[in-house]
Design a protein around this motif. Structure first.
Motif, PDB file in Angstrom:
ATOM      1  N   GLN A 673       0.828  -1.207   0.000  1.00 15.01           N
ATOM      2  CA  GLN A 673       0.000   0.000   0.000  1.00 15.01           C
ATOM      3  C   GLN A 673       0.865   1.262   0.000  1.00 15.01           C
ATOM      4  O   GLN A 673       0.532   2.252  -0.660  1.00 15.01           O
ATOM      5  N   HIS A 674       1.989   1.230   0.704  1.00  9.91           N
ATOM      6  CA  HIS A 674       2.836   2.415   0.842  1.00  9.91           C
ATOM      7  C   HIS A 674       4.155   2.266   0.077  1.00  9.91           C
ATOM      8  O   HIS A 674       5.137   2.949   0.398  1.00  9.91           O
ATOM      9  N   ARG A 675       4.164   1.419  -0.916  1.00 14.99           N
ATOM     10  CA  ARG A 675       5.389   1.105  -1.648  1.00 14.99           C
ATOM     11  C   ARG A 675       6.119   2.355  -2.130  1.00 14.99           C
ATOM     12  O   ARG A 675       7.351   2.450  -2.036  1.00 14.99           O
ATOM     13  N   GLU A 676       5.408   3.333  -2.635  1.00 13.86           N
ATOM     14  CA  GLU A 676       6.052   4.518  -3.207  1.00 13.86           C
ATOM     15  C   GLU A 676       6.618   5.458  -2.148  1.00 13.86           C
ATOM     16  O   GLU A 676       7.450   6.303  -2.448  1.00 13.86           O
ATOM     17  N   HIS A 677       6.138   5.305  -0.913  1.00 14.52           N
ATOM     18  CA  HIS A 677       6.547   6.241   0.135  1.00 14.52           C
ATOM     19  C   HIS A 677       7.157   5.541   1.344  1.00 14.52           C
ATOM     20  O   HIS A 677       7.425   6.179   2.360  1.00 14.52           O
ATOM     21  N   LEU A 678       7.408   4.237   1.248  1.00 20.19           N
ATOM     22  CA  LEU A 678       7.917   3.496   2.399  1.00 20.19           C
ATOM     23  C   LEU A 678       9.369   3.881   2.683  1.00 20.19           C
ATOM     24  O   LEU A 678      10.239   3.762   1.822  1.00 20.19           O
ATOM     25  N   ALA A 679       9.612   4.319   3.903  1.00 19.04           N
ATOM     26  CA  ALA A 679      10.972   4.675   4.322  1.00 19.04           C
ATOM     27  C   ALA A 679      11.606   3.563   5.136  1.00 19.04           C
ATOM     28  O   ALA A 679      12.764   3.203   4.913  1.00 19.04           O
ATOM     29  N   ALA A 680      10.859   3.007   6.090  1.00 14.44           N
ATOM     30  CA  ALA A 680      11.479   2.064   7.024  1.00 14.44           C
ATOM     31  C   ALA A 680      10.439   1.210   7.725  1.00 14.44           C
ATOM     32  O   ALA A 680       9.257   1.546   7.786  1.00 14.44           O
ATOM     33  N   LEU A 681      10.941   0.116   8.260  1.00 15.36           N
ATOM     34  CA  LEU A 681      10.222  -0.693   9.241  1.00 15.36           C
ATOM     35  C   LEU A 681      11.054  -0.682  10.510  1.00 15.36           C
ATOM     36  O   LEU A 681      12.274  -0.864  10.464  1.00 15.36           O
ATOM     37  N   MET A 682      10.418  -0.480  11.657  1.00 15.62           N
ATOM     38  CA  MET A 682      11.098  -0.597  12.947  1.00 15.62           C
ATOM     39  C   MET A 682      10.652  -1.902  13.594  1.00 15.62           C
ATOM     40  O   MET A 682       9.461  -2.172  13.715  1.00 15.62           O
ATOM     41  N   ILE A 683      11.620  -2.713  13.984  1.00 13.78           N
ATOM     42  CA  ILE A 683      11.297  -4.007  14.576  1.00 13.78           C
ATOM     43  C   ILE A 683      12.250  -4.282  15.728  1.00 13.78           C
ATOM     44  O   ILE A 683      13.438  -3.915  15.682  1.00 13.78           O
ATOM     45  N   THR A 684      11.742  -4.891  16.782  1.00 15.95           N
ATOM     46  CA  THR A 684      12.559  -5.318  17.907  1.00 15.95           C
ATOM     47  C   THR A 684      12.840  -6.805  17.767  1.00 15.95           C
ATOM     48  O   THR A 684      11.931  -7.579  17.461  1.00 15.95           O
ATOM     49  N   TYR A 685      14.115  -7.214  17.983  1.00 15.13           N
ATOM     50  CA  TYR A 685      14.452  -8.621  17.824  1.00 15.13           C
ATOM     51  C   TYR A 685      15.445  -9.050  18.885  1.00 15.13           C
ATOM     52  O   TYR A 685      16.445  -8.359  19.090  1.00 15.13           O
ATOM     53  N   PRO A 686      15.227 -10.198  19.575  1.00 16.37           N
ATOM     54  CA  PRO A 686      13.991 -10.960  19.553  1.00 16.37           C
ATOM     55  C   PRO A 686      12.789 -10.053  19.820  1.00 16.37           C
ATOM     56  O   PRO A 686      12.948  -8.955  20.324  1.00 16.37           O
ATOM     57  N   SER A 687      11.618 -10.546  19.521  1.00 15.76           N
ATOM     58  CA  SER A 687      10.442  -9.687  19.537  1.00 15.76           C
ATOM     59  C   SER A 687      10.177  -9.131  20.928  1.00 15.76           C
ATOM     60  O   SER A 687      10.681  -9.630  21.937  1.00 15.76           O
ATOM     61  N   THR A 688       9.369  -8.099  20.954  1.00  9.83           N
ATOM     62  CA  THR A 688       8.967  -7.503  22.221  1.00  9.83           C
ATOM     63  C   THR A 688       8.269  -8.531  23.108  1.00  9.83           C
ATOM     64  O   THR A 688       8.216  -8.371  24.324  1.00  9.83           O
ATOM     65  N   HIS A 689       7.765  -9.581  22.497  1.00  8.67           N
ATOM     66  CA  HIS A 689       7.064 -10.621  23.254  1.00  8.67           C
ATOM     67  C   HIS A 689       7.996 -11.721  23.743  1.00  8.67           C
ATOM     68  O   HIS A 689       7.552 -12.722  24.274  1.00  8.67           O
ATOM     69  N   GLY A 690       9.302 -11.540  23.516  1.00  7.63           N
ATOM     70  CA  GLY A 690      10.260 -12.453  24.113  1.00  7.63           C
ATOM     71  C   GLY A 690      10.529 -13.721  23.346  1.00  7.63           C
ATOM     72  O   GLY A 690      10.936 -14.725  23.940  1.00  7.63           O
ATOM     73  N   VAL A 691      10.326 -13.721  22.026  1.00  6.19           N
ATOM     74  CA  VAL A 691      10.602 -14.904  21.217  1.00  6.19           C
ATOM     75  C   VAL A 691      11.367 -14.500  19.959  1.00  6.19           C
ATOM     76  O   VAL A 691      11.314 -13.346  19.516  1.00  6.19           O
ATOM     77  N   PHE A 692      12.084 -15.473  19.404  1.00  2.27           N
ATOM     78  CA  PHE A 692      12.754 -15.275  18.126  1.00  2.27           C
ATOM     79  C   PHE A 692      11.740 -15.521  17.005  1.00  2.27           C
ATOM     80  O   PHE A 692      11.281 -16.644  16.818  1.00  2.27           O
ATOM     81  N   GLU A 693      11.391 -14.483  16.286  1.00  2.00           N
ATOM     82  CA  GLU A 693      10.472 -14.648  15.163  1.00  2.00           C
ATOM     83  C   GLU A 693      11.200 -15.335  14.016  1.00  2.00           C
ATOM     84  O   GLU A 693      12.219 -14.856  13.533  1.00  2.00           O
ATOM     85  N   GLU A 694      10.658 -16.459  13.567  1.00  2.94           N
ATOM     86  CA  GLU A 694      11.325 -17.214  12.509  1.00  2.94           C
ATOM     87  C   GLU A 694      11.233 -16.515  11.163  1.00  2.94           C
ATOM     88  O   GLU A 694      12.009 -16.793  10.253  1.00  2.94           O
TER      89      GLU A 694
END
Length: 986
Positions: A673-694
């Protein structure tokens, strides 16, 4: 090391792996050498809490054969690094201290008279030993559990009172990161209150250059125009919304701004003043001549220069702006017994609640340094501070008069501790600088004809005489020329008319009672006794990594070679620091898999901001400045959205699935949806929920294919070191919390360091500084942020080596899974990985307790205090839960003690569920139990005093008494009081 390397210590040839494919991923991991824990001479066995036998015992409980098997089950194979760390072998404490001594010896401690907001000072030894070097103070956590943080909160209330009194303002916060940041926060607060269309912020040309640079960095993403001019040339009509004045200016001038302030207010423009606190003991405070906001640094109140930090800034304003105040605010409330009690006020301002609507991303402070500054004011009192200011004032004016008598032009007409000297030719100035070099003195070069001189508390008569000689004064010994300088000027004549201070300040008894070392020592320890720290028990806070801050790591912080260097000292005098920076950057790059690292951000929030600015500038350089959409999962740290907004980005939320992972379908849809204006994704790793997202690699690929960059929040890096690397997972930038993973202590809510690692294409966009060539704008006032505490992380990495760091990560994961296994039958673990394992932390679900027994998660948190524990992270990232992170530094004995406390509390709750305990008058609802309550003549509770105060056998042997009962937060917010009150006299 070449000069080029000194100026650009982030640019090193470094082996990296782009992580674009999974080739080379090991099928099995090398077995850790647990025998290292049994080598008495090695540090690793003192940092890692469980010994070999305890590790094997925990593995048996988890039905595992080895730590290698644990990592294989918890960390998806697709993300494990193909290569081990290359940081050398672990070293003994003596070896590391000797190596660091050699590095420190390359720094040259000259007498600096450079000023620019930084002053040498004398830290009272009683404060240095009993606060700065005392783990009872520096290992405390942020005072969210106020009942066991009353001592630190009182010290911070003293800090706020000190700032309010000296500035003449109505309300002040509990400190900010540095003066530049404080000024930027003032600018954005003013901007938020401005009329629509107003976008011009005026800065007087006498502002400190580093403050101006930070302002310019912060202004650009928000569309604010900075205009620098002489205050007489400000054009305040039209689109102007605010202005910044320096009092006194960076060149020392004391200006009368009263008419200008009146003109600004007539136009609805807010006035910010950056003021030197010590000068305000003599000068009329800005609050008395109309300032709306006053900011500055408290560094000269007993905080070592430390090559730029950490130092506590201050921020004061009118009470009308209290809900927009950045950072934290300590307020007076009352506890359940009606006694006065302190806590953090107006908590709805916190970023984890307001997210992208937050007025600031500042979620931390400089608590340890603010405590020191407040104690400095307590130690000296109003008379002592004024006497000090008068001595400095007299020395400066006497020296200026003597130099003027030698035939130099000296100015300005009115000044406090800083003045300039103009020579007749560049050659003359060069000759003066050469004589200064011979005496190992640093003067400020303002231009080719002018030098600046700033005196301070540490300036001696011998220093003044040496300075006089540098300019051609008599070469006779000082003792033979008594009376050479002019006498102390009359303040009423030497200050601008009407700007001499007449109002009182620091009148509260706390600033007038503890001037002997005996009394101050007792006061410091009385406050310390009211705070729970790591000296008492584990602090199992999820996402906060409260691990060991080893004494050997802390010792170098106060070495003069690190502590007594001005941040703008010439680079050739700081080759030791440059070596340390270069080596630490290389270490962190090796750990993270990135091409380069910047150490400048002096908090995690600053790291977030710096990382997003690097992404913003990267897009702009490629002609894609329109990319301004930042995707942020709903589970992200609350500072993430606030940082994105500060970086000029539009926040778009991404959903999480039932397991707590990013919803890949929603991410794909939002990215498209935001392909033309996408700047970034912010992600916490391991996740904020305390697991390694595969799906982390898929997540990064989705964003990259849409033209965006991936920002990784490194708050949970303690689960990655030696196991996986953010740079190999697809992240483009990651901030690290050195105050978490790399052992810099929390200090009760600061100091912190939040450096960023970046991929090669982002290297040109790392933060720079106006005092270094060819660089982008800074995010912090000092070139390398909080430089003096970087030896802590350097020492930790050198002590642990590659094997030790990897083993620390494995044990952190082991400890978390052990706690999850033991507590899951009592408090279900909310999120687990695909194989039912957690990472280095786990979330316990307490929500059913409210329905079944009327027990809130806060009740459990307060009851834990009776057992001698600080609560885990409460109601974040999921309301009604607790997030537990034990770290690798806690032994099995301590883990079991915590688990037994939680299980015993669950049994107390079960009694309520069975109807055996009163649903209102029970040990949880009435917790915590103070000594005053337990020893009172009357006891009307339906359980015994012993149940309330000593709920477990070990408590009797080592009881920590909360100093107040449960605090009424709502009362405090309804009756907001944020300065010292008479009750503190006792």
């Amino acid at each position: 090391m070449s000069d080029s390397a000194i100026l650009h210590p982030t640019q090193f040839d470094f082996p990296s792996w782009d992580g674009s494919s999974a080739q080379g991923i090991p099928q099995s991991l090398p077995s850790p050498d647990l025998g290292l824990l049994e080598q008495a001479e090695q540090f690793i066995g003192r940092h890692i809490g469980p010994n070999r036998q305890q590790i094997e015992q925990m593995l048996q409980v988890l039905d595992l054969s080895s730590l290698t098997e644990l990592v294989e089950k918890t960390v998806p194979a697709a993300i494990r690094s193909a290569r081990p760390l290359k940081l050398g072998s672990l070293r003994t404490e003596q070896q590391v201290l000797a190596e660091l001594k050699g590095i420190a010896a390359r720094n040259q401690v000259w007498r600096s008279f450079l000023g620019m907001g930084y002053s040498n000072c004398l830290t009272p030894p009683v404060i240095q030993r009993n606060i700065l070097e005392n783990p009872g103070w520096y290992t405390q956590y942020t005072p969210y559990q106020a009942e066991i943080a009353q001592g630190r909160l009182e010290a911070l209330l003293n800090f706020q009172t000190m700032v309010i009194d000296l500035t003449g303002m109505e309300i002040a916060n509990a400190s900010l990161l540095d003066e530049g940041t404080a000024a930027a926060e003032a600018m954005t607060l003013s901007y938020g209150l401005a009329a629509k269309g107003s976008h011009i912020f005026w800065v007087e040309q006498g502002c400190h250059p580093q403050t101006l640079a930070v302002l310019q960095t912060r202004a650009e993403p928000l569309g604010i125009q900075i205009r620098v001019a002489d205050p007489g040339e400000f054009q305040l009509e039209g689109e102007s919304f605010g202005l910044l004045l320096q009092y006194p200016t960076t060149y020392g001038e004391i200006c009368d701004y009263r008419e200008l302030v009146e003109q600004a207010h007539q136009q609805g423009i807010l006035v910010t003043v950056a003021a030197d606190l010590l000068s305000l003991t003599l000068l009329k405070p800005p609050g008395e001549w109309g300032a709306d906001i006053v900011v500055g640094s408290t560094q000269r109140f007993g905080i070592p220069l430390g090559y730029g930090g950490p130092h506590a800034a201050y921020f004061a304003t009118r009470e009308a702006h209290k809900r927009l105040l950045p950072g934290r605010l300590v307020g007076v409330s009352q506890d359940a017994q009606g006694n006065p009690a302190l806590r953090l006020a107006l908590q709805t301002r916190e970023q984890h609640i307001r997210r992208d609507k937050a007025t600031s991303n500042i979620c931390t402070a400089q608590v340890l340094l603010a405590v020191m500054a407040s104690m400095y004011a307590v130690y000296h009192g109003p008379k002592g501070l004024q006497k000090m200011a008068l001595r400095i004032y007299g020395q400066a004016h006497g020296l200026a008069a003597g130099i003027r008598d030698l035939g130099y032009a000296v100015g300005p007409e009115h000044f406090f501790d800083t003045f300039w000297v103009k020579g007749q030719s560049p050659a003359q100035i060069q000759e003066i600088q050469a004589r200064a070099t011979q005496k190992r003195m640093n003067l400020r070069p303002i231009n080719e004809l002018t030098l600046g001189i700033s005196l301070d508390e540490a300036t001696t008569p011998e220093d003044v005489w040496d300075l006089f000689q540098i300019f051609g004064g008599s070469n006779l010994p000082l003792e033979e020329l008594e009376g050479w300088a002019h006498p102390l000027p009359d303040l009423s004549r030497s200050l601008p008319p009407g700007l001499m201070r007449t109002s009182s300040y620091l009148t509260h008894p706390v600033f007038n009672s503890y001037h002997s070392e005996t009394e101050l020592l007792r006061y410091i320890h009385r406050l310390q006794s009211r705070d729970l720290s790591l000296t008492h028990s584990m602090i199992p806070l999820g996402s906060c990594t409260m691990k060991l801050n080893a004494t050997v790591e802390m010792l170098p912080v106060t070495w003069p070679e690190f502590a007594q260097i001005h941040p703008f000292a010439p680079l050739e005098q700081t080759r030791g620091y440059q070596t340390l920076f270069a080596q630490l950057e290389q270490m962190l790059a090796e750990i993270t898999g990135f091409a380069g690292v910047s150490l400048q951000p002096n908090a995690g929030s600053q790291g977030e901001y710096a990382g997003l600015l690097a992404i913003r500038h990267y897009h702009q350089a490629r002609g894609e400045g329109h990319r301004q959409v930042c995707l942020i999962p709903t589970s992200a740290h609350g500072t993430n959205p606030a940082s994105a907004v500060m970086a000029g980005m539009q926040v778009v939320s991404v959903a999480c699935d039932a397991a707590g992972n990013i919803d890949l379908a929603d991410l794909r849809a939002k990215a498209e949806q935001h392909r033309e204006h996408l700047a970034a994704l912010m992600i916490t790793y391991p996740s904020t929920h305390g697991v390694f997202e595969e799906g982390i690699r898929d997540i990064c690929q989705i964003v990259h294919e849409a033209g965006g960059q991936v920002y990784m929040d490194g708050a949970n890096l303690n689960a990655q070191v030696g196991v996986c690397r953010p740079g190999e997972l697809g992240a483009d930038v990651c901030h690290l919390n050195l105050h978490k993973t790399f052992c810099i202590p929390h200090g009760g809510g600061g100091p912190g360091v939040g450096p960023i690692g970046v991929a090669a294409h982002l290297l040109p966009y790392l933060p720079g500084h106006p005092f270094l060539p060819e660089c982008s704008g800074p995010v912090s006032a000092a070139p390398w942020g909080s430089a003096s505490i970087l030896p802590i992380s350097w020492a930790y990495i050198r002590l642990m080596g590659s094997a030790g760091l990897t083993l620390a990560t494995q044990v952190a994961i082991l400890n978390a899974n052990y706690i999850a296994k033991r507590l899951d039958p009592y408090y279900p673990v909310l999120y687990k990985g695909s194989h039912d394992w957690v990472a280095h932390e786990c979330i316990l679900d307490l929500r059913p307790l409210k329905k079944n027994a009327g027990i809130e998660v806060e009740d459990v948190a307060k009851r834990l205090m009776d057992y001698g524990f600080h609560a885990p992270t409460v109601s974040w990232p999921v309301a009604g839960t607790m997030m537990v992170e034990p770290t690798e530094s806690e032994s099995l004995t301590e883990l079991d003690r915590f688990c037994e406390a939680m299980i015993a509390i669950r049994q107390e709750i079960a009694a309520i569920e069975r109807g055996e305990a009163d649903p209102v008058h029970n040990p949880l609802k009435l917790a915590p139990h103070t000594a005053e309550v337990v020893t009172a003549d009357s006891w009307d509770r339906p359980y015994s005093r012993a149940v309330g105060a000593y709920p477990a056998p070990w408590v009797k042997a080592n009881k920590f008494w909360p100093s107040v009962s449960r605090i009424d937060n709502a009362y405090g917010d309804r009756n907001l009081v944020c300065s010292c009150q008479p009750w503190l006299e006792d």
